[in-house]
Write a protein that holds these residues in place. Structure first.
Motif, PDB file in Angstrom:
ATOM      1  N   ASP A   1       0.830  -1.209   0.000  1.00 18.53           N
ATOM      2  CA  ASP A   1       0.000   0.000   0.000  1.00 18.53           C
ATOM      3  C   ASP A   1       0.863   1.257   0.000  1.00 18.53           C
ATOM      4  O   ASP A   1       0.602   2.214  -0.738  1.00 18.53           O
ATOM      5  CB  ASP A   1      -0.919  -0.014   1.216  1.00 18.53           C
ATOM      6  CG  ASP A   1      -1.674   1.296   1.395  1.00 18.53           C
ATOM      7  OD1 ASP A   1      -2.576   1.571   0.585  1.00 18.53           O
ATOM      8  OD2 ASP A   1      -1.346   2.052   2.339  1.00 18.53           O
TER       9      ASP A   1
ATOM     10  N   LEU B   1       2.496   1.760  -3.403  1.00 17.08           N
ATOM     11  CA  LEU B   1       1.560   2.325  -4.376  1.00 17.08           C
ATOM     12  C   LEU B   1       1.334   3.818  -4.123  1.00 17.08           C
ATOM     13  O   LEU B   1       1.276   4.617  -5.057  1.00 17.08           O
ATOM     14  CB  LEU B   1       0.218   1.583  -4.315  1.00 17.08           C
ATOM     15  CG  LEU B   1       0.180   0.149  -4.830  1.00 17.08           C
ATOM     16  CD1 LEU B   1      -1.221  -0.423  -4.668  1.00 17.08           C
ATOM     17  CD2 LEU B   1       0.610   0.064  -6.290  1.00 17.08           C
TER      18      LEU B   1
ATOM     19  N   HIS C   1       2.996   5.479  -7.136  1.00 18.52           N
ATOM     20  CA  HIS C   1       1.947   5.728  -8.128  1.00 18.52           C
ATOM     21  C   HIS C   1       0.851   6.617  -7.532  1.00 18.52           C
ATOM     22  O   HIS C   1      -0.304   6.195  -7.412  1.00 18.52           O
ATOM     23  CB  HIS C   1       1.346   4.401  -8.615  1.00 18.52           C
ATOM     24  CG  HIS C   1       2.355   3.441  -9.148  1.00 18.52           C
ATOM     25  ND1 HIS C   1       2.805   3.492 -10.445  1.00 18.52           N
ATOM     26  CD2 HIS C   1       3.009   2.405  -8.550  1.00 18.52           C
ATOM     27  CE1 HIS C   1       3.686   2.517 -10.641  1.00 18.52           C
ATOM     28  NE2 HIS C   1       3.832   1.854  -9.503  1.00 18.52           N
TER      29      HIS C   1
ATOM     30  N   ARG D   1      -2.470   7.184  -9.556  1.00 16.87           N
ATOM     31  CA  ARG D   1      -3.308   5.990  -9.745  1.00 16.87           C
ATOM     32  C   ARG D   1      -3.652   5.306  -8.429  1.00 16.87           C
ATOM     33  O   ARG D   1      -4.376   4.317  -8.413  1.00 16.87           O
ATOM     34  CB  ARG D   1      -2.588   4.990 -10.665  1.00 16.87           C
ATOM     35  CG  ARG D   1      -2.286   5.525 -12.055  1.00 16.87           C
ATOM     36  CD  ARG D   1      -1.427   4.544 -12.830  1.00 16.87           C
ATOM     37  NE  ARG D   1      -2.087   3.232 -12.906  1.00 16.87           N
ATOM     38  CZ  ARG D   1      -1.429   2.083 -13.011  1.00 16.87           C
ATOM     39  NH1 ARG D   1      -0.106   2.071 -13.014  1.00 16.87           N
ATOM     40  NH2 ARG D   1      -2.081   0.950 -13.102  1.00 16.87           N
ATOM     41  N   TYR D   2      -3.111   5.829  -7.326  1.00 16.18           N
ATOM     42  CA  TYR D   2      -3.253   5.151  -6.033  1.00 16.18           C
ATOM     43  C   TYR D   2      -4.712   4.901  -5.656  1.00 16.18           C
ATOM     44  O   TYR D   2      -5.089   3.799  -5.250  1.00 16.18           O
ATOM     45  CB  TYR D   2      -2.567   5.968  -4.932  1.00 16.18           C
ATOM     46  CG  TYR D   2      -2.818   5.417  -3.541  1.00 16.18           C
ATOM     47  CD1 TYR D   2      -2.253   4.208  -3.129  1.00 16.18           C
ATOM     48  CD2 TYR D   2      -3.644   6.095  -2.631  1.00 16.18           C
ATOM     49  CE1 TYR D   2      -2.481   3.693  -1.872  1.00 16.18           C
ATOM     50  CE2 TYR D   2      -3.878   5.589  -1.372  1.00 16.18           C
ATOM     51  CZ  TYR D   2      -3.298   4.382  -0.997  1.00 16.18           C
ATOM     52  OH  TYR D   2      -3.546   3.866   0.252  1.00 16.18           O
TER      53      TYR D   2
ATOM     54  N   THR E   1      -7.183   4.530  -7.385  1.00 12.27           N
ATOM     55  CA  THR E   1      -7.818   3.548  -8.254  1.00 12.27           C
ATOM     56  C   THR E   1      -7.311   2.145  -7.942  1.00 12.27           C
ATOM     57  O   THR E   1      -8.075   1.178  -7.903  1.00 12.27           O
ATOM     58  CB  THR E   1      -7.529   3.867  -9.743  1.00 12.27           C
ATOM     59  OG1 THR E   1      -8.002   5.174 -10.035  1.00 12.27           O
ATOM     60  CG2 THR E   1      -8.221   2.865 -10.661  1.00 12.27           C
ATOM     61  N   LEU E   2      -5.989   2.055  -7.697  1.00 15.87           N
ATOM     62  CA  LEU E   2      -5.372   0.761  -7.424  1.00 15.87           C
ATOM     63  C   LEU E   2      -5.696   0.239  -6.029  1.00 15.87           C
ATOM     64  O   LEU E   2      -5.847  -0.968  -5.825  1.00 15.87           O
ATOM     65  CB  LEU E   2      -3.846   0.880  -7.582  1.00 15.87           C
ATOM     66  CG  LEU E   2      -3.334   1.215  -8.987  1.00 15.87           C
ATOM     67  CD1 LEU E   2      -1.832   1.506  -8.949  1.00 15.87           C
ATOM     68  CD2 LEU E   2      -3.623   0.070  -9.943  1.00 15.87           C
ATOM     69  N   MET E   3      -5.786   1.145  -5.036  1.00 19.68           N
ATOM     70  CA  MET E   3      -6.049   0.739  -3.651  1.00 19.68           C
ATOM     71  C   MET E   3      -7.188   1.576  -3.087  1.00 19.68           C
ATOM     72  O   MET E   3      -6.988   2.678  -2.590  1.00 19.68           O
ATOM     73  CB  MET E   3      -4.795   0.894  -2.789  1.00 19.68           C
ATOM     74  CG  MET E   3      -4.976   0.444  -1.343  1.00 19.68           C
ATOM     75  SD  MET E   3      -5.340  -1.323  -1.159  1.00 19.68           S
ATOM     76  CE  MET E   3      -3.702  -2.031  -1.420  1.00 19.68           C
TER      77      MET E   3
ATOM     78  N   THR F   1     -11.092  -2.329  -1.694  1.00 19.61           N
ATOM     79  CA  THR F   1      -9.997  -3.258  -1.987  1.00 19.61           C
ATOM     80  C   THR F   1      -9.270  -3.657  -0.708  1.00 19.61           C
ATOM     81  O   THR F   1      -8.955  -4.837  -0.499  1.00 19.61           O
ATOM     82  CB  THR F   1      -8.997  -2.614  -2.974  1.00 19.61           C
ATOM     83  OG1 THR F   1      -9.682  -2.256  -4.168  1.00 19.61           O
ATOM     84  CG2 THR F   1      -7.875  -3.580  -3.304  1.00 19.61           C
TER      85      THR F   1
END
Length: 315
Positions: A122, A125, A129, A132-133, A135-137, A141
């Motif tokens: 985490d 990310l 990132h 995009r963080y 969106t990714l986490m 999620t």
């Protein structure tokens, strides 16, 4: 009860560690209750402020909540019984109770390891990132991953317990203050090769795979932090160092307990053999709420604010 070489139908085990520290059992019992109460209070505060404060509804704080709740789970499976046994002078545990405690402590240990792994990813990310963080986490999620961690570990530990259930025992004396599967396996009359292979391979797989992911994420995050502005780097490194501190303490204490078993000679315990692992286990199952409660600024401020409100209402 004495250790016998005769195959017996075991209904209770004797925790020899409790017998060894019987002379100062009341002191240990008071300390156990104090540590349990303090951890319960701090964990409750962290969970409460995270639940009620919308600004803390983020994956990092959700994962911190999962971590401290798991700590409380490990604490609850260990300290209350320890204190009750020391106050009452009881040094036995039922066969069923032994398996339940073994299951809970093993679940606590591996959930802790996997949660640290997800927290490291985490942070990687978030720093590596940032665009995009979210969106990714997401919060969803983080919750799904936490649930998956528990489900996965429950399944693999149930297999370990089922393998233990097939054993018959020739002895009842456990050289510890609590029950672990590795503590009762040497007491078995029948072959434990499958049990040992399953437990060892599982432990190595979990430990090595999680450690590799954590080390990769931490190293990558540090490298990225060095390229950021001074202010951004300082903030990211502070959060990262909090995770590294908590994880390092956990790893050191786990390795200490493992080496204690590996270097143990003979079946006779000394007070040192019991007190040092007792302290180590106590720290391992209590330190995370303190670290995150103090070093995480948002949590610390919200906890202090709520404590002031509580004191004001009492007045």
């Amino acid at each position: 009860m004495s250790l016998s070489t005769k195959n017996v139908s075991v209904t209770n085990f004797v925790l020899m560690g409790l017998v060894e520290i019987e002379s100062f059992g009341y002191v240990c019992a008071v300390l156990a209750l104090a540590l349990f109460s303090f951890t319960l209070f701090l964990t409750s505060m962290i969970v409460y402020v995270t639940w009620t404060e919308k600004s803390l509804h983020e994956p990092m704080y959700i994962l911190i909540c999962v971590l401290v709740i798991n700590v409380m789970f490990g604490n609850a499976s260990y300290f209350p019984k320890l204190a009750i046994d020391l106050f009452s002078g009881c040094s036995t545990i039922s066969y069923t109770g032994c398996l339940c405690q073994s299951f809970c402590l093993q679940l606590y240990s591996w959930v802790e390891m996997y949660t640290f792994t997800v927290m490291a990813y985490d942070r990687y990310l978030a720093v590596g990132h940032p665009l995009r963080y979210h969106t990714l986490m997401t919060n969803g999620t983080a919750k799904k991953i936490s649930l998956a961690i528990y489900v996965f570990n429950v399944v693999i530990i149930i297999v370990s317990v089922l393998l233990t259930l097939r054993l018959t025992f020739c002895g009842v004396n456990i050289n510890n203050v609590f029950c672990e599967i590795v503590s009762i396996q040497p007491l078995a009359c029948n072959d434990i090769t499958i049990n040992v292979l399953y437990g060892t391979s599982l432990a190595l797989f979990n430990f090595i795979s999680c450690l590799l992911v954590i080390m990769y994420c931490y190293i990558r995050t540090v490298i990225i932090c060095l390229k950021l502005s001074a202010e951004s780097s300082k903030k990211a490194m502070h959060t990262l160092m909090t995770h590294i501190l908590a994880f390092s303490i956990y790893i050191v204490l786990v390795l200490f307990i493992v080496f204690r078993y590996s270097l143990s000679t003979g079946s006779v315990l000394t007070k040192v053999d019991i007190i040092i692992p007792l302290i180590g286990t106590g720290i391992a199952t209590s330190v995370n709420p303190l670290i995150y409660g103090i070093r995480t600024k948002a949590l610390r401020e919200k906890i202090v604010c709520n404590l002031y409100k509580m004191v004001g209402k009492l007045k």
